[in-house]
Write a protein that holds these residues in place. Structure first.
Motif, PDB file in Angstrom:
ATOM      1  N   LEU A 181      44.825  21.019 -28.605  1.00 33.53           N
ATOM      2  CA  LEU A 181      45.409  21.724 -29.813  1.00 33.53           C
ATOM      3  C   LEU A 181      45.512  20.780 -31.006  1.00 33.53           C
ATOM      4  O   LEU A 181      45.218  20.848 -32.186  1.00 33.53           O
ATOM      5  N   MET A 182      46.048  19.462 -30.604  1.00 36.39           N
ATOM      6  CA  MET A 182      46.332  18.471 -31.488  1.00 36.39           C
ATOM      7  C   MET A 182      45.137  17.954 -32.035  1.00 36.39           C
ATOM      8  O   MET A 182      44.795  17.491 -33.298  1.00 36.39           O
ATOM      9  N   VAL A 183      44.056  17.376 -31.106  1.00 38.02           N
ATOM     10  CA  VAL A 183      42.668  17.064 -31.490  1.00 38.02           C
ATOM     11  C   VAL A 183      42.076  18.143 -32.374  1.00 38.02           C
ATOM     12  O   VAL A 183      41.736  17.744 -33.393  1.00 38.02           O
ATOM     13  N   ALA A 184      42.298  19.255 -31.961  1.00 33.72           N
ATOM     14  CA  ALA A 184      41.326  20.301 -32.874  1.00 33.72           C
ATOM     15  C   ALA A 184      42.258  20.468 -34.159  1.00 33.72           C
ATOM     16  O   ALA A 184      41.499  20.773 -35.148  1.00 33.72           O
ATOM     17  N   THR A 185      43.678  20.484 -33.985  1.00 32.56           N
ATOM     18  CA  THR A 185      44.275  20.547 -35.339  1.00 32.56           C
ATOM     19  C   THR A 185      43.973  19.326 -36.529  1.00 32.56           C
ATOM     20  O   THR A 185      43.666  19.613 -37.536  1.00 32.56           O
ATOM     21  N   VAL A 186      43.847  18.116 -35.944  1.00 35.33           N
ATOM     22  CA  VAL A 186      43.396  16.910 -36.808  1.00 35.33           C
ATOM     23  C   VAL A 186      41.934  17.447 -37.228  1.00 35.33           C
ATOM     24  O   VAL A 186      41.552  16.971 -38.542  1.00 35.33           O
ATOM     25  N   GLY A 187      40.933  17.871 -36.617  1.00 31.05           N
ATOM     26  CA  GLY A 187      39.496  18.416 -36.820  1.00 31.05           C
ATOM     27  C   GLY A 187      39.767  19.325 -37.987  1.00 31.05           C
ATOM     28  O   GLY A 187      38.862  19.354 -38.848  1.00 31.05           O
ATOM     29  N   VAL A 188      40.644  20.360 -37.830  1.00 27.79           N
ATOM     30  CA  VAL A 188      40.634  21.584 -38.918  1.00 27.79           C
ATOM     31  C   VAL A 188      41.126  20.838 -40.002  1.00 27.79           C
ATOM     32  O   VAL A 188      40.782  21.247 -41.201  1.00 27.79           O
ATOM     33  N   LEU A 189      42.338  19.636 -39.880  1.00 25.04           N
ATOM     34  CA  LEU A 189      42.579  18.978 -41.290  1.00 25.04           C
ATOM     35  C   LEU A 189      41.615  18.467 -41.929  1.00 25.04           C
ATOM     36  O   LEU A 189      41.549  18.395 -43.131  1.00 25.04           O
ATOM     37  N   LEU A 190      40.561  17.681 -41.078  1.00 26.20           N
ATOM     38  CA  LEU A 190      39.504  16.904 -41.768  1.00 26.20           C
ATOM     39  C   LEU A 190      38.550  17.844 -42.557  1.00 26.20           C
ATOM     40  O   LEU A 190      38.155  17.697 -43.560  1.00 26.20           O
ATOM     41  N   VAL A 191      38.323  19.155 -41.639  1.00 22.63           N
ATOM     42  CA  VAL A 191      37.558  20.233 -42.532  1.00 22.63           C
ATOM     43  C   VAL A 191      38.056  20.571 -43.609  1.00 22.63           C
ATOM     44  O   VAL A 191      37.442  20.705 -44.866  1.00 22.63           O
ATOM     45  N   SER A 192      39.481  20.729 -43.798  1.00 22.53           N
ATOM     46  CA  SER A 192      40.141  21.172 -44.978  1.00 22.53           C
ATOM     47  C   SER A 192      40.342  20.346 -46.038  1.00 22.53           C
ATOM     48  O   SER A 192      40.584  20.608 -47.211  1.00 22.53           O
TER      49      SER A 192
END
Length: 294
Positions: A128-139
């Protein structure tokens, strides 16, 4: 969980994420032509009819009193989630809505812990932490479109919290009924709630056009988006919840902004930036890391 069951759950989750991501873009497009509650009623009507046809094929007999309680969860989603979410979506951009909606996987373990003291594994937390960083990059990227609206984004966030509560509660009863049968009951409750909201906003004059100004192609488009966003997405998601925990299933929801960004590009010509693409890659890595989570 067997390999076959695991693969079925994964395919169901990917399919549901694709439906939600792409249909968010379809709904954003439709909101240029009709009011939010009008759209929701059309979408849920089409979805319930589709799910009832699927449920009939499942051949369920007497459902019992527990089915009514399980169906009442539909008050949260699609009821509150989409009544609030569509209003927010009408104010903000499709890309922004998809990204905010991607916080749902983070909220799900939090809600599960607060309600039932369910603790996610360390591996799931890492994913989830890795995915969250990914989501933050997307945003972090910007689309070549109008700026997002603060109130609209806040409403999308509230709707996402309702959705997280729905997932946690549904995960505890998903295995008790066939997926289409359970989804049909929940969305019938959601449709009833949407009709009450529609009647209220029409009576107060908050929405004035209603169905009168709609053309047949627009109604058909709305019905198609409803089948994708509600019937197919929830049916597939409930299939996944039969074998996955709420937290593990929620991890796959991080794919929604990936499909949302792709859909926004093809439908609305919103162009993603390089950070968004890198973020999408990180989400894919997180999913590969957590694909064995139950």
């Amino acid at each position: 969980m067997s390999d076959r069951g695991s693969m079925t759950a994964v395919l169901a989750m990917v399919g549901s994420a694709a439906c939600w991501g792409l249909a968010t873009v379809m709904s954003r497009d439709l909101l240029n032509h009709m009011q939010p509650t009008t759209l929701l009623v059309l979408q849920l009507t089409a979805s319930v009819l589709f799910l009832l046809a699927l449920a009939r094929r499942e051949g369920v007999g007497r459902l019992g009193p527990g089915y009514a309680r399980a169906s009442s969860i539909g008050f949260l989603e699609p009821g509150l989630t989409y009544s609030v979410g569509l209003v927010g979506l009408a104010m903000t951009t499709a890309a922004s809505a998809s990204i905010i909606g991607a916080t749902e996987p983070i909220l799900i373990p939090v809600v599960a812990f607060l309600l039932f003291r369910e603790r996610p594994s360390l591996r799931l937390i890492a994913c989830l932490m890795v995915a969250t960083v990914g989501v933050l990059l997307v945003s972090s990227g910007s689309f070549e479109t109008q700026p997002a609206d603060l109130l609209g984004d806040a409403l999308i966030m509230l709707a996402t919290l309702f959705a997280a509560c729905y997932v946690v509660l549904s995960a505890r009863i998903a295995s008790q009924w066939p997926a289409a049968t359970l989804a049909a009951g929940q969305q019938s409750v959601g449709l009833a709630f949407a009709l009450v909201v529609f009647a209220a906003v029409t009576a107060t004059g908050l929405e004035q056009e209603g169905f009168s100004a709609l053309t047949l192609p627009l109604v058909a488009y709305a019905a198609l988006s409803g089948i994708v966003q509600y019937a197919l997405a929830f049916w597939l998601y409930l299939i996944g919840l039969r074998t996955l925990s709420a937290g593990a299933a929620g991890l796959w929801l991080t794919l929604i902004p990936v499909f949302g960004v792709a859909g926004a590009y093809f439908w609305l010509h919103e162009v993603p930036t390089a950070p968004m693409l890198i973020g999408a890659g990180m989400i894919a890595i997180a999913l590969l890391m957590g694909r064995r989570e139950k």
